[in-house]
Scaffold this motif. Structure first.
Motif, short mmCIF file in Angstrom:
data_model
loop_
_atom_site.label_atom_id
_atom_site.label_comp_id
_atom_site.label_asym_id
_atom_site.label_seq_id
_atom_site.Cartn_x
_atom_site.Cartn_y
_atom_site.Cartn_z
N GLY A 152 0.82 -1.21 0.00
CA GLY A 152 0.00 0.00 0.00
C GLY A 152 0.85 1.25 0.00
O GLY A 152 0.52 2.25 0.65
N ALA A 166 -2.16 -3.79 4.36
CA ALA A 166 -3.24 -4.40 3.60
C ALA A 166 -4.00 -5.48 4.35
O ALA A 166 -5.22 -5.59 4.26
CB ALA A 166 -2.70 -4.97 2.29
N ASP A 211 -6.90 -4.58 2.37
CA ASP A 211 -7.24 -5.77 1.61
C ASP A 211 -8.38 -6.53 2.29
O ASP A 211 -9.42 -6.80 1.70
CB ASP A 211 -6.00 -6.65 1.48
CG ASP A 211 -6.08 -7.63 0.33
OD1 ASP A 211 -7.15 -7.73 -0.29
OD2 ASP A 211 -5.07 -8.29 0.02
#
Length: 331
Positions: A160, A227, A252
């Motif tokens: 990220g 994530a 995520d």
């Protein structure tokens, strides 16, 4: 302190689960209890603020509400004398901007136990370019360092990397002498990431190649992961023997679909990062480092400054996944 009228970004619940946003007037008397009243100079926009602004009940349940989990400014009044009027301070974490009126207003009132004196070496503006994102990134780097990860051990991955935490983690790690590999789903940010210090930029999908296997080829000496989910699982499987991975986000997924092999066969450490309830002693240490040996001079490449008037558009950009870097809010 006499009540004063000030501007604030106000989120209101017109009907159940129907939220509206506007810039309006509030008074200090509207603010929650606390020992310290701060005139806010700068705040910053974080994903949690965007969730609060759209009525996410996991973040904010009390309305009307002013988001803003970061604030930096000058003390207007302090009822317990722990801070002096005119003293420059900052507040990040705790309940600020969640159910306590936050930094998207020109004044906040908070408990003195939440307040950090602005360290020498940082301006109010610089502290909010960092904000919670920078504080979280610095906590992650500190845990890597304290767990024995050194630059000569190999590459450090940042997932990220185009986001707020990720971009600052890239810059901090590079500043500390590590070779940083930045993983992002936004290839257009590669130039900025390299300006911040990344030696290499890869697409996040590359991390998942071969992730169906119990273990992957050893690649990372350490990692800063924002994530969670399948990304974090793949990072763990590809971390070298004795490596360390920090976890501070769930972009995520909140789930972690992995096995125990990275831990019991390679001795990998997974360390959690919490910037909200972090005790004051390490909190002050991190801000001191950010003002001194970890001070960054290249964050202007990854910051976008707005006023309260620009918040609505910036919030939508963030929720649509189009934001990158940091958004500084000038009060």
């Amino acid at each position: 302190m006499e009540p004063v009228s000030f501007k604030a970004f106000i989120v209101e619940e017109a009907a159940p689960k129907q939220f509206s946003r506007r810039i309006g007037e509030r008074t200090v008397a509207d603010l929650p209890p606390g020992e310290v009243i701060i005139k806010v100079a700068y705040s910053s926009l974080n994903y949690k603020d965007a969730l609060s602004a759209t009525g996410n009940p996991g973040v904010t349940r009390k309305f009307p509400h002013t988001p803003g989990i970061d604030a930096a400014g000058t003390v207007s009044d302090c009822s317990d004398n722990s801070f002096s009027p005119g003293q420059q301070v900052l507040v990040t974490g705790y309940d600020l901007g969640m159910n306590t009126s936050g930094g998207f207003g020109q004044y906040i009132r908070v408990p003195s136990a939440w307040v950090v004196p602005l360290p020498d070496g940082l301006t109010l503006r610089e502290s909010m370019i960092l904000g919670t994102a920078g504080f979280t990134a610095a906590l992650s780097v500190l845990k890597l360092v304290n767990n024995g990860v050194t630059p000569e051990q190999g590459d450090i991955l940042v997932t990220g990397a185009s986001g707020g935490v990720g971009s600052i983690a890239v810059a901090l790690l590079a500043r500390a002498g590590y070779r940083v590999v930045a993983a992002t789903g936004k290839p257009a940010t590669e130039t900025v990431l390299k300006k911040l210090g990344a030696a290499e930029s890869i697409h996040r999908d590359e991390l998942l190649k071969g992730a169906e296997r119990p273990l992957m080829k050893e690649r990372w000496a350490g990692a800063v992961d924002v994530a969670g989910g399948a990304t974090l699982a793949a990072v763990l499987k590809a971390t070298r023997y004795g490596g360390t991975v920090t976890c501070c986000g769930l972009v995520d997924s909140a789930e972690l679909p992995t096995n125990v092999f990275p831990f019991i066969l390679r001795g990998v450490s997974l360390l959690g990062i919490d910037s909200v309830q972090c005790p004051m002693a390490p909190r002050r240490e991190v801000w001191h480092r950010l003002a001194n040996e970890w001070k960054l001079d290249n964050l202007a490449d990854a910051v976008h400054e707005i006023s309260l008037d620009g918040l609505e558009a910036a919030i939508m950009t963030m929720l649509e996944g189009r934001a990158h870097g940091r958004t500084l809010v000038r009060l």
